[in-house]
Design an enzyme around this catalytic site. Structure first.
Site, PDB file in Angstrom:
ATOM      1  N   CYS A 371     -13.574   4.787 -16.034  1.00  0.00           N
ATOM      2  CA  CYS A 371     -12.809   3.551 -16.184  1.00  0.00           C
ATOM      3  C   CYS A 371     -11.670   3.475 -15.186  1.00  0.00           C
ATOM      4  O   CYS A 371     -10.491   3.540 -15.559  1.00  0.00           O
ATOM      5  CB  CYS A 371     -12.332   3.405 -17.615  1.00  0.00           C
ATOM      6  SG  CYS A 371     -13.708   2.978 -18.683  1.00  0.00           S
ATOM      7  N   PHE A 372     -12.031   3.387 -13.908  1.00  0.00           N
ATOM      8  CA  PHE A 372     -11.084   2.941 -12.885  1.00  0.00           C
ATOM      9  C   PHE A 372     -11.915   2.299 -11.788  1.00  0.00           C
ATOM     10  O   PHE A 372     -13.067   2.678 -11.559  1.00  0.00           O
ATOM     11  CB  PHE A 372     -10.184   4.075 -12.371  1.00  0.00           C
ATOM     12  CG  PHE A 372     -10.869   5.161 -11.610  1.00  0.00           C
ATOM     13  CD1 PHE A 372     -11.445   6.228 -12.263  1.00  0.00           C
ATOM     14  CD2 PHE A 372     -10.923   5.133 -10.211  1.00  0.00           C
ATOM     15  CE1 PHE A 372     -12.068   7.255 -11.559  1.00  0.00           C
ATOM     16  CE2 PHE A 372     -11.537   6.139  -9.500  1.00  0.00           C
ATOM     17  CZ  PHE A 372     -12.114   7.201 -10.179  1.00  0.00           C
TER      18      PHE A 372
END
Ligand SMILES: *Cc1c(COP(=O)(O)O)cnc(C)c1O
Length: 458
Positions: A371-372
């Protein structure tokens, strides 16, 4: 070492093999891995090691140095810190270079004899030095201060070979983080600094047990000539010290590792033979037999003998860009995600049944599960159009990729399997090297046993 799993892999018909596709030699293993469920919906990512490939890379290294009988080739454990891989390398006759208490433990568990283990690290604790000396593994001090520690800790009858790492300050290659012989590198005694050379000579003069010089110039991005120049400066220093002491005090040279790997196609270059040629040109006396030699190779032995397979979970379009969301991201291809320019990887597209995908090339981002936004292993890569359930293969990832995962997003360490594809009758045989990390293990390593620790503090 885990149960062997066998599969009869019918060879891919050559008509379906386009020459531009990378590492066709792994096609049968990929298909067999999918068919046997080592890759699939519930096992969406895994690393693979080709054991025959590893054996032949070691053979090429030994062959290149065959004219130099007193050489100990060690494997830099950080490049694939997995006990079964280390044991395979021990079985090939290699020693092991370690740089932390954990790597030392793995090397011992893998079965390397203490006399074939070399400990390098710029931050060894007294406890670590004491253990290494007690075991009888070779230690390369990283600084003159560390020599003072060894003075205090060394037992007179210790069998450990002791050396000093120098930084020949010959400069860096194209990747700063991989260049260890720059003027301001943190490693070794910076030889060209004022007074340093004289201090090194005096350090040897004062310590009859100090018998080895060590240098490791660097790694990916360093030209052979640069590495050879660093080794030549180290050789010249050894000659100078022996001459000034009037005795052949330095009996061995640890010349490090760092042969760069070609990540752009299937060919292996530079070769170990080219490396030996460069050394011979830069330091003709190196192979005279006056010094026993130690090498420390990592990436060049393993990179091209491993790959990551990962399932495509979804695809989507965003701003005119096609994106494949896969399970291979920064948790297993950390360097590539953070430094895509320095560490580009070749990627293969495979269908849900593990066969190579066909079709016109389409530019796609190959993204990971983290999650980036930067979690992308390849940007705008032209591949046959990927769909849910397909697989991507990240080639040349046998060193420093799946063996050194990153715990971001509490993603599990991927499973690793070894395989042989040259077994009789075209079978592909797999063996478990490491299981995928379980949710229980993730919870335990995330402090589950201390769940109340902070709330009870009040
Ligand atoms: C990392 C390292 C190596 C191996 O480097 P590769 O580029 O993987 O061959 C060798 N020696 C030392 C001291 C290292 O730190």
């Amino acid at each position: 070492m885990g149960a062997a799993i066998t599969e009869s892999a019918r060879t891919t018909p050559s008509a379906s093999v386009t020459p531009r596709r990378p590492a066709v030699r792994f096609d049968a293993a990929i298909r067999a891995a999918v068919r046997q469920g080592l890759l699939g919906e519930s096992r969406p990512v895994a690393g693979f090691v080709d054991t025959d490939g590893v054996r032949s890379s070691v053979a090429a290294l030994r062959e290149a140095f065959a004219h130099s009988p007193g050489v100990l080739h060690t494997f830099a454990a950080k490049a694939s810190s997995l006990v079964p891989v280390l044991r395979l390398l021990a079985d090939c006759g290699m020693g092991c270079e370690v740089a932390s208490p954990g790597e030392l433990r793995l090397a011992v568990e893998a079965g390397f004899a203490p006399g074939t283990i070399v400990l390098d690290s710029p931050a060894k604790t007294r406890e670590e030095i004491r253990l290494a000396l007690a075991l009888g593994v070779a230690v390369n001090a990283d600084s003159l201060d560390e020599l003072h520690r060894i003075d205090a800790l060394r037992n007179r009858d210790s069998a450990a070979v002791l050396g000093l790492r120098v930084n020949p300050q010959v400069g860096g290659g194209s990747i700063g983080a991989m260049s260890t012989a720059t003027d301001t590198s943190k490693f070794g005694v910076a030889l060209r600094d004022p007074g340093a050379r004289e201090a090194v000579v005096r350090a040897f003069e004062a310590r009859p047990w100090l018998t080895r010089l060590h240098a490791h110039v660097g790694s990916q991005g360093c030209p052979l000539e640069l590495i050879a120049a660093g080794v030549a400066r180290t050789y010249e220093l050894a000659e100078e010290i022996n001459e000034r002491l009037g005795t052949r005090r330095i009996t061995s040279l640890d010349i490090g590792g760092g042969l760069p790997v070609n990540f752009t196609d299937d060919t292996t270059h530079p070769t170990y033979a080219a490396y030996v040629d460069a050394l011979t040109a830069a330091a003709p006396g190196l192979f005279s037999g006056r010094y026993a030699l130690v090498t420390e190779f990592g990436r060049s032995l393993l990179a091209k003998n491993g790959f990551i397979g990962a399932r495509v979970e979804y695809t989507k379009d965003a701003g005119g860009r096609r994106i494949a969301l896969t399970h291979a991201g920064a948790q297993t291809a950390t360097r590539t995600v953070f430094m895509p320019g320095s560490w580009p990887l070749r990627i293969g597209a495979f269908a849900a049944d593990g066969t190579p995908k066909e079709g016109p090339p389409l530019a796609q981002d190959i993204a990971g599960p983290c999650c980036f936004a930067g979690d992308v292993v390849a940007h705008g890569r032209e591949l046959p159009e990927l769909a849910e359930g397909d697989f991507v293969v990240l080639y040349d990832t046998g060193a420093y990729y799946f063996s050194t995962p990153w715990a971001y997003n509490s993603l599990p360490r991927p499973a690793v399997y070894g395989f042989r594809s040259s077994a009789p009758e075209g079978e592909v045989v797999f063996a478990t090297v490491r299981e995928a990390q379980t949710m229980d293990a993730i919870a335990a390593e995330s402090g589950l046993a201390y769940a109340d620790a902070l709330t009870v503090l009040g």
